[in-house]
Write a protein that holds these residues in place. Structure first.
Motif, short mmCIF file in Angstrom:
data_model
loop_
_atom_site.label_atom_id
_atom_site.label_comp_id
_atom_site.label_asym_id
_atom_site.label_seq_id
_atom_site.Cartn_x
_atom_site.Cartn_y
_atom_site.Cartn_z
N GLY A 115 13.12 4.28 -0.24
CA GLY A 115 13.13 3.40 0.28
C GLY A 115 12.44 3.46 2.06
N LYS A 116 12.87 4.20 2.61
CA LYS A 116 12.71 5.39 3.69
C LYS A 116 11.46 5.36 3.61
CE LYS A 116 14.62 7.36 7.40
NZ LYS A 116 15.93 7.98 8.16
N TRP A 117 10.75 6.74 2.87
CA TRP A 117 9.51 7.40 2.38
C TRP A 117 8.49 6.28 3.09
CZ3 TRP A 117 5.96 8.22 -1.13
CH2 TRP A 117 5.09 9.01 -1.15
N MET A 118 8.47 5.23 1.71
CA MET A 118 7.49 4.00 1.39
C MET A 118 7.17 3.21 2.66
SD MET A 118 9.24 2.80 -2.32
CE MET A 118 8.42 1.11 -2.09
N PHE A 119 9.12 3.24 3.72
CA PHE A 119 8.52 1.52 5.01
C PHE A 119 7.20 2.70 5.74
CE2 PHE A 119 10.64 1.49 9.33
CZ PHE A 119 10.07 0.61 9.69
N ARG A 120 7.85 4.04 5.93
CA ARG A 120 6.39 5.37 6.64
C ARG A 120 5.58 5.25 6.24
NH1 ARG A 120 10.63 10.17 7.66
NH2 ARG A 120 11.90 9.62 8.84
N ILE A 121 5.13 4.88 4.84
CA ILE A 121 3.78 4.92 4.69
C ILE A 121 3.03 3.82 4.58
CG2 ILE A 121 2.14 5.04 2.24
CD1 ILE A 121 3.42 7.63 3.74
N LEU A 122 3.38 2.38 4.65
CA LEU A 122 3.43 0.84 4.60
C LEU A 122 3.06 0.61 5.86
CD1 LEU A 122 5.03 -0.31 1.32
CD2 LEU A 122 2.25 -0.36 1.87
N CYS A 123 4.26 1.16 7.09
CA CYS A 123 4.35 0.44 8.49
C CYS A 123 3.99 1.67 9.19
CB CYS A 123 5.55 -0.25 8.45
SG CYS A 123 5.05 -2.48 7.81
N PRO A 124 3.33 2.77 8.74
CA PRO A 124 3.25 3.71 10.59
C PRO A 124 3.21 3.37 11.78
CG PRO A 124 0.65 3.05 9.39
CD PRO A 124 2.13 2.19 8.51
N GLU A 125 3.96 4.19 12.68
CA GLU A 125 4.23 3.83 13.53
C GLU A 125 2.99 3.44 15.12
OE1 GLU A 125 7.13 5.95 15.73
OE2 GLU A 125 8.86 5.03 14.61
N ALA A 126 1.82 4.36 14.39
CA ALA A 126 0.73 5.16 14.88
C ALA A 126 -0.62 5.57 14.00
CB ALA A 126 0.76 5.77 15.79
N GLU A 127 -1.37 5.17 14.19
CA GLU A 127 -2.53 5.76 12.88
C GLU A 127 -2.37 7.49 12.90
OE1 GLU A 127 -7.64 5.75 13.27
OE2 GLU A 127 -6.07 3.62 13.03
N THR A 128 -2.37 7.54 11.79
CA THR A 128 -2.11 9.07 11.18
C THR A 128 -3.79 9.74 10.28
OG1 THR A 128 -1.71 8.62 8.95
CG2 THR A 128 0.23 8.70 10.83
N LYS A 129 -3.62 10.60 10.24
CA LYS A 129 -5.37 11.19 9.73
C LYS A 129 -5.80 10.47 8.46
CE LYS A 129 -5.55 15.66 11.50
NZ LYS A 129 -5.18 17.29 11.74
N PHE A 130 -4.42 10.21 7.50
CA PHE A 130 -4.04 9.50 6.37
C PHE A 130 -5.11 7.83 6.38
CE2 PHE A 130 -2.04 6.76 3.52
CZ PHE A 130 -2.85 6.76 2.09
N GLU A 131 -4.61 7.20 7.47
CA GLU A 131 -5.25 5.79 7.97
C GLU A 131 -6.52 5.98 8.46
OE1 GLU A 131 -2.68 2.78 8.77
OE2 GLU A 131 -1.71 3.96 6.71
N THR A 132 -6.98 7.17 8.95
CA THR A 132 -8.10 6.77 9.65
C THR A 132 -9.07 7.46 8.89
OG1 THR A 132 -7.23 8.22 11.50
CG2 THR A 132 -9.85 8.34 11.39
N LEU A 133 -8.51 8.29 7.61
CA LEU A 133 -9.81 8.10 6.17
C LEU A 133 -9.54 7.47 5.95
CD1 LEU A 133 -10.61 10.27 3.58
CD2 LEU A 133 -8.67 10.37 3.45
N LEU A 134 -8.57 6.46 5.66
CA LEU A 134 -8.67 4.99 4.68
C LEU A 134 -9.80 3.99 4.98
CD1 LEU A 134 -4.50 4.83 3.84
CD2 LEU A 134 -6.39 5.33 2.15
#
Length: 554
Positions: free
Chosen positions: A21-40
């Motif tokens: 659940g904690k890891w899902m929170f980090r994926i679904l509500c990231p604090e800043a744009e990551t490389k994964f977010e940029t790719l998406l």
């Protein structure tokens, strides 16, 4: 031994759900744009950067699912012409195509066919398995959006980003791990055609196989439940032994449990999440306990004979026994998974009432994302009624719950019984649609039809069997009910969250009803039981209870 198995299995799932659940929170509500977010963002385009309100989010959700419906409809309709069909599987009837696509788009996976005989590898992988990912991701995305609106967070809500995060950031990695574990347990993973075996009698036997491990992994994790083979997880290639059974049963519970913790992380209300988790866990233990205890008795056909020590082994796989099957039956219907490792029609009459009750309540962890959303409707109603009883304006997470929210919440609770009881009544009065397709007359046959409509409306997908359900009336009726039972509650829940988000925050006072206490947990439990008993007790008496009384000669 039974207690060790029950507490061990549920305990493993509950323990793993906390870090997940904690890891899902980090994926679904990231604090800043990551490389994964940029790719998406690069892949999805400008549409992924828009901040959507609940209406825009709902439109995007429906348009995407409509596009997926149309795409997979084409795949299944043309499977006999497309690649990855080494066994030369033929075309499907259009009513079965409609039913199957409706089923997998709605995360139900109710199957009126046997996968090894009716579906090509291309249809299984690029049609059905693809829908198993995106349908589960749709529910997870909706939960993330609702949680953000309830928390008052300013983080952008965008369906396309939430969907991509859920599918590629959560479901795909976890499914890959589970698939590898299943391969180690002996589940096949190949694109070769059926194996040819020469028996001792000199005959030739075709043994179906395929990319089973990957299919089964997301089937369990995404609360999909649709089997690669017709026998589902009773088939030795889907579920070979005790260890694969344990892995798959834990996988059924894992993400639905983690969704409760995800809600707590996003809303920053971990105590509220704990109360809801405990209520759901209590329901789960009660249902599993009743199922196991009731299956300790032999089949009614053996009543009075000396065969009493092994429990009810009718319809069970002997490699799993009479204990693991009722545990699975309770877990798969508490979470709207719908996979089976035994024949539910062969359960003792009162045991068969347990999976029915799990689907009637439909909030004991439930499906990925949508299980919590279903409980949220009960929470809104419980908060409203409790507030009215003490003469205060009801509040939830600092927002007033008023008539508008109740107008959205009550249809969610009433739609489920309407779909089940309305469909059942119609098929009972038209013999060619319903009664003539029942293979077991009497109270058991009534339960077969009741179970089919319950499974469709609850987006569960398990079957009581003993029913000739691959007909035009059954395919069309249950196909429509699956779509209605899936998307209308999601849209109404988004509307409730959007409405609460627009309201001003109300500071907590001495008179505020706290929703993170044992008292509220009891109120919520009572609300679920009261509504379920009020709506479904009559059909429970006409079906499983009447069958039990008849078989016992009472």
């Amino acid at each position: 031994m039974n207690l060790i198995l029950i507490f061990g299995l549920v305990g493993i799932a509950a323990t793993l759900s906390i870090p997940l659940g904690k890891w899902m929170f980090r994926i679904l509500c990231p604090e800043a744009e990551t490389k994964f977010e940029t790719l998406l963002h690069t892949v999805i385009g400008k549409a992924s950067r828009a901040d959507q309100n609940w209406k825009q989010y709902s439109v995007a959700l429906m348009l995407f699912n409509l596009a997926m419906f149309a795409f997979v409809y084409g795949v299944l309709s043309l499977q006999h012409l497309l690649p990855l069909n080494p066994d030369g599987v033929g075309a499907l009837s259009q009513d079965l195509v409609f039913h199957t696509v409706s089923s997998f788009t709605s995360n139900t996976d109710l199957q009126h066919y046997s996968g090894e005989a009716a579906m090509s590898y291309g249809s299984q992988v690029f049609g059905l398995m693809w829908l198993q990912f995106v349908s589960a991701a749709t529910g997870l995305a909706a939960l993330a959006a609702v949680s953000r609106w309830l928390s008052g967070a300013r983080q952008p809500n965008n369906f396309y980003m939430d969907l991509a995060r859920s599918a590629f950031g959560v479901l795909l990695p976890v499914a890959a791990i589970v698939a590898l574990l299943l391969v180690f347990c002996g589940v096949p993973m190949t694109f070769d055609g059926a194996a040819i075996a020469h028996t001792l009698e000199g005959t030739v036997q075709n043994i179906a196989r395929g990319p089973v491990a990957a299919f089964v992994a997301i089937k369990q994790l995404g609360t999909n439940g649709g089997g690669f083979f017709g026998a589902n997880s009773a088939h030795p290639f889907e579920n070979p032994n005790f260890y694969s059974n344990l892995i798959e049963c834990v996988a059924i519970l894992l993400i639905p449990m983690a969704c409760v913790w995800l809600f707590g992380h996003i809303t920053k209300r971990k105590k509220d999440a704990l109360v809801i988790f405990v209520v759901m866990l209590a329901f789960l233990f009660v249902k599993i306990g009743f199922a196991v205890a009731l299956e300790e008795a032999p089949s009614p056909a053996l009543h009075g004979l000396a065969v009493t020590e092994c429990g009810n082994l009718e319809g069970k796989e002997l490699r799993l026994g009479a204990t693991q099957s009722p545990i699975w039956a309770a877990a798969t219907t508490c979470t709207s998974n719908g996979s089976v490792n035994s024949m539910h029609s062969s359960l003792n009459p009162l045991t068969g009432l347990v999976p029915l009750a799990g689907m009637w309540f439909n909030v004991t962890f439930g499906g990925v994302g949508v299980g919590f959303l279903g409980m949220f409707a009960y929470i809104v109603v419980a908060v409203f009624i409790s507030g009215m009883m003490v003469g205060r304006t009801p509040e939830y997470l600092g927002k007033k719950v008023e008539t508008r929210e109740m107008k959205y919440a009550l249809p969610i609770l009433l739609l489920h019984p309407l779909c089940i009881l309305g469909g059942l009544a119609l098929f009972c009065v038209i013999p060619s649609w319903g009664r003539d397709t029942v293979l077991n007359p009497g109270f058991h046959g009534f339960t077969e039809m009741l179970y089919e409509f319950t499974s469709a409306s609850a987006n569960n997908g398990s079957g009581f069997e003993g029913l000739g359900d691959n007909t035009v009336p059954w395919n069309i009726a249950t196909g429509v009910i699956m779509l209605v039972g899936r998307f209308i509650p999601i849209l109404l829940t988004l509307a409730i969250a959007g409405s609460l988000y627009e309201k001003k925050f109300v500071p907590e006072t001495v008179g505020t009803l706290k929703t993170d206490t044992t008292l509220f947990g009891g109120v919520l439990t009572g609300m679920v039981i009261f509504v379920g008993a009020l709506l479904f007790l009559p059909v429970a008496v006409l079906g499983p209870v009447a069958e039990y009384l008849t078989t016992m000669g009472l």
